[in-house]
Design an enzyme around this catalytic site. Structure first.
Site, PDB file in Angstrom:
ATOM      1  N   SER A  47       0.840  -1.200   0.000  1.00  0.00           N
ATOM      2  CA  SER A  47       0.000   0.000   0.000  1.00  0.00           C
ATOM      3  C   SER A  47       0.870   1.243   0.000  1.00  0.00           C
ATOM      4  O   SER A  47       2.031   1.212   0.442  1.00  0.00           O
ATOM      5  CB  SER A  47      -0.894   0.004   1.250  1.00  0.00           C
ATOM      6  OG  SER A  47      -1.505   1.262   1.457  1.00  0.00           O
ATOM      7  N   TYR A  60      -3.299  -0.863  10.014  1.00  0.00           N
ATOM      8  CA  TYR A  60      -3.283  -1.211   8.587  1.00  0.00           C
ATOM      9  C   TYR A  60      -1.943  -0.821   7.965  1.00  0.00           C
ATOM     10  O   TYR A  60      -1.300  -1.611   7.267  1.00  0.00           O
ATOM     11  CB  TYR A  60      -4.426  -0.495   7.875  1.00  0.00           C
ATOM     12  CG  TYR A  60      -4.465  -0.692   6.378  1.00  0.00           C
ATOM     13  CD1 TYR A  60      -5.159  -1.757   5.827  1.00  0.00           C
ATOM     14  CD2 TYR A  60      -3.813   0.191   5.525  1.00  0.00           C
ATOM     15  CE1 TYR A  60      -5.202  -1.940   4.445  1.00  0.00           C
ATOM     16  CE2 TYR A  60      -3.843   0.014   4.149  1.00  0.00           C
ATOM     17  CZ  TYR A  60      -4.543  -1.046   3.607  1.00  0.00           C
ATOM     18  OH  TYR A  60      -4.570  -1.225   2.249  1.00  0.00           O
TER      19      TYR A  60
END
Length: 280
Positions: free
Chosen positions: A143, A156
């Site tokens: 990400s 996350y």
């Protein structure tokens, strides 16, 4: 040749029912590959199977956090491909949003188990098939939040930093086996995870489509982009030795700026987050 793959190249995709995984399945099918589609979303897998044809894929529910389930899924895939796997696309992921203390512990641990443990499970399970396949590849969804720790998705972001580090280490280790390893670091991609990530600290929920699209950036590195850009990146990665694939490419500058001007980068992120969410 035994199995539905009939000698075709094959890709094993987690999180295949929607978004980047689904678009990748469709693209690789169009290139003549046999597709293994795995997800907890059976309805999404069924419609995907109808779209690309049951002779061209195998579809199975898979809980990526369950190592036994993963081993069984890989064994079933191998039975269709003659014990081969050209590419593992470890893509399944979930999110939980909000200030760290507002996110329930159990919810944070679900993020760790899916986003990190699920990736580790995938590699352990797939490694024998990857070793048996010349020029095979592990490709992982990281990400843009692995370039710098992003507030309000701290856990996350931590899992994605871990995945990025795992990618870098295994890209060296697995060269002993002739297996390439790389990852993608997407920015804001128009997928279900954006709407499925709850906001535990109050305010608008991402499931409100009208509000979501109105608030999504229209330009810059965090502009909203279609998942097809990531699927194209997966395809290009298989034909390359490049390690990190940023989508869009300018996301890479976060890594560069963090190294060259860490205090400035931190201040800019803090300024933008607090401008949107405040301090409470």
């Amino acid at each position: 040749m035994a199995g539905r793959a009939r000698g075709r190249k094959s890709i094993f995709i987690t999180g295949a029912a929607s978004g980047m995984g689904r678009e990748t399945a469709k693209l690789f099918h169009s290139k003549g590959w046999f597709i293994g589609t795995f997800d907890v979303n059976l309805d999404g897998l069924k419609t995907l199977e109808q779209e690309i044809g049951s002779d061209n894929c195998m579809t199975r529910r898979l809980d990526v956090t369950d190592k036994r389930d993963f081993d069984a899924a890989v064994a079933e895939f191998g039975a269709e491909t003659g014990g081969k796997m050209d590419m593992l696309f470890s893509n399944a992921g979930i999110g939980e949003g909000g200030w760290f203390e507002d996110i329930p512990y159990d919810a944070a641990m679900r993020v760790v188990n899916v986003n990190l443990i699920g990736v580790i499970n995938s590699i352990y399970a797939a490694l024998p098939l990857l070793k048996a396949t010349p020029n095979s590849m592990v490709f992982i969804t990281s990400s843009s939040s692995a370039t710098y720790g992003i507030p309000r998705i701290a856990v996350y972001s931590a899992t994605k930093h871990a995945v990025k580090g795992l990618t870098e280490a295994l890209s060296i280790e697995f060269s002993r086996h002739g297996i390439r390893v790389a990852d993608t670091l997407p920015g804001l991609i128009d997928t279900n995870i954006l709407r499925a990530t709850p906001n535990h600290s109050g305010g608008p929920q991402p499931s409100d489509d009208e509000q979501f699209y109105a608030a999504a950036p229209k330009k810059g590195m965090f502009r909203l982009l279609p998942p097809t850009l990531v699927s194209e990146c997966v395809w290009n990665a298989y034909h390359s030795d490049k390690l990190h694939w940023y989508v869009p490419p300018e996301i890479r500058w976060l890594d560069v700026m963090k190294a060259l001007a860490p205090r400035f980068t931190r201040a800019q992120i803090k300024k933008r987050v607090l401008a949107v969410f405040g301090t409470e």
